[in-house]
Design an enzyme around this catalytic site. Structure first.
Site, mmCIF file in Angstrom:
data_model
loop_
_atom_site.group_PDB
_atom_site.id
_atom_site.type_symbol
_atom_site.label_atom_id
_atom_site.label_comp_id
_atom_site.label_asym_id
_atom_site.label_seq_id
_atom_site.Cartn_x
_atom_site.Cartn_y
_atom_site.Cartn_z
ATOM 1 N N SER A 58 0.607 -9.864 -0.694
ATOM 2 C CA SER A 58 0.395 -8.413 -0.633
ATOM 3 C C SER A 58 0.704 -7.790 0.717
ATOM 4 O O SER A 58 0.938 -6.582 0.799
ATOM 5 C CB SER A 58 -1.046 -8.078 -1.026
ATOM 6 O OG SER A 58 -1.966 -8.756 -0.190
ATOM 7 N N LYS A 76 0.798 -1.228 0.000
ATOM 8 C CA LYS A 76 0.000 0.000 0.000
ATOM 9 C C LYS A 76 0.830 1.277 0.000
ATOM 10 O O LYS A 76 0.344 2.333 -0.404
ATOM 11 C CB LYS A 76 -0.949 -0.006 1.197
ATOM 12 C CG LYS A 76 -2.131 -0.949 1.069
ATOM 13 C CD LYS A 76 -3.150 -0.433 0.062
ATOM 14 C CE LYS A 76 -4.451 -1.215 0.129
ATOM 15 N NZ LYS A 76 -5.481 -0.624 -0.723
#
Length: 423
Positions: free
Chosen positions: A316, A61
């Site tokens: 992720s 992110k």
């Protein structure tokens, strides 16, 4: 002017991602692309893991958040920013706030794991203010939007923004640069869709034969539902367990991009995700959060198609709270058919409980929970009984012995309402 026009139209192009890659190259880690021998052997193919769990903030992110904030005007920087996040985007914004000297207000669900809240404060320090509100990302999102309007702050969207999408797409640049062989399949998780929109855009442009597979949790299949309806829709209820991908509504921009680049979406049960988290930790010493384990969990549902192929899974994020491990273990065991709960009505006869222990339980079965459901008349009342099996195959014999010995029972695992009430 042409570049600005493209962004106004909500599109993201390869050149946008390459510009973002140049912007981020001295800020983010170029995370490793590692071949995993165990997964490769298990699925009879070449499995590579893109280790975004090793990123600066332990998730991808940061890429999108920093790229977006790098393009703030001087006035926007002075006014500050606000964001909503289930945790990882918040960390990326917090890190960027401190790095760029911009004050940020960060809204997170009250259900966010404590570890993620602590990390946001660690990365942002005195440049961020954390507000915990609501039960889901969507609740926090609504409050953050109100704050942006009331205080004149710039809203840093976690996924539905061209700069954010382009930032996430830089993962694709690294993957294609680092992999020495053509990639047949690329698996990545989908929450709001920012990762897959950027990643898919770059990979499909440079390597169009690569099959791009999105992965969603069964309890929150928002992108799959949107694609089935041909438009963005809002799910009424979601399972919040896979917090990094539990989104009721995907973005309009991410939906448009994903519709053009996705070859398929795999929906994975939360229990399977839990099994994968435990396997990654026990077999590979990889700490993956639920959303980070999603793509690897999906391989089980694609094992025929990927045999003999080259596969990349994007891990992720690795922001997993240790306090959740007991829940993760239990969800895994229930999914694997090893943990079962029953309401058992013990017959009103002497020695019924002893008979249950001696003649109903198998030699390797263990009672993990036992409590009477009534305070009075315990000996003749129903009890909640948790039984752990060594093998899935031991389940049918257990049921048969309960019936044969005359112990009336109700299977809690098969009644969702009763399960959530009692377990």
């Amino acid at each position: 002017m042409e570049q600005q026009l493209k962004r106004k139209q909500g599109a993201v192009y390869v050149e946008d991602i390459l510009i973002a890659y140049h912007t981020l190259k001295d800020v983010v880690f170029h995370t490793p692309l590692q071949k995993n021998p165990l997964l490769s052997e298990r699925y009879e193919c070449n499995v590579y893991l893109k280790r975004e769990d090793l990123q600066v903030v332990r998730s991808f992110k940061l890429r999108g958040a920093y790229n977006r904030m790098k393009h703030l005007t001087d006035e926007e920087r002075r006014n500050g920013v606000v964001c909503a996040s289930a945790g990882n985007h918040a960390q990326g914004v917090a890190y960027s706030c401190r790095a760029l000297g911009v004050h940020g207000k960060i809204y997170m669900p009250a259900t966010t794991p404590r570890q993620k809240v602590s990390q946001v404060q660690l990365f942002g320090k005195d440049m961020v203010e954390i507000v915990l509100v609501g039960d889901t990302f969507d609740d926090s999102y609504n409050e953050a939007v109100k704050c942006a309007e009331a205080e004149g702050r710039t809203f840093i969207h976690p996924f539905d923004d061209e700069y954010v999408i382009a930032g996430q797409g830089t993962i694709g640049v690294e993957v294609l640069n680092d992999c020495d062989e053509p990639i047949d399949f690329l698996f990545a998780s989908i929450g709001g869709g920012g990762l897959m929109a950027g990643l898919g855009t770059y990979v499909k442009s440079i390597s169009p034969f690569t099959k791009v597979i999105g992965v969603e949790p069964a309890g929150a299949p928002s992108m799959k539902t949107a694609l089935e309806h041909g438009r963005v829709v809002t799910l009424e209820e979601i399972d919040k367990f896979v917090d990094g991908a539990a989104v009721k509504t995907v973005g309009e921009k991410t939906f448009a991009l994903c519709r053009g680049v996705l070859d398929d979406i795999v929906v994975v049960p939360e229990g399977k995700v839990c099994t994968t988290i435990l396997e990654l930790y026990n077999e590979n010493a990889i700490v993956a959060e639920p959303a980070g384990a999603l793509p690897i969990a999906a391989l089980e549902f694609y094992k025929e198609q990927i045999r003999g192929k080259t596969v990349v899974c994007v891990v992720s994020g690795g922001n997993n709270d240790i306090d959740r491990m007991q829940e993760i273990k239990e969800r895994s065991m229930i999914y694997e058919g090893l943990q079962h709960y029953f309401i058992v009505n013990f017959p009103q006869r002497a020695g019924a409980l002893r008979e249950f222990l001696d003649e109903v339980l198998g030699p390797t079965d263990d009672i993990t929970r036992f409590e009477y459901t009534k305070k009075n008349n315990k000996e003749s009342g129903p009890a909640l009984v948790g039984i752990e099996l060594k093998r899935r195959e031991d389940y049918a014999p257990l049921i048969e012995r309960m019936k044969k010995k005359g112990f009336p029972f109700q299977e809690v695992n098969k009644d969702p309402n009763l399960f959530h009430l009692l377990i």
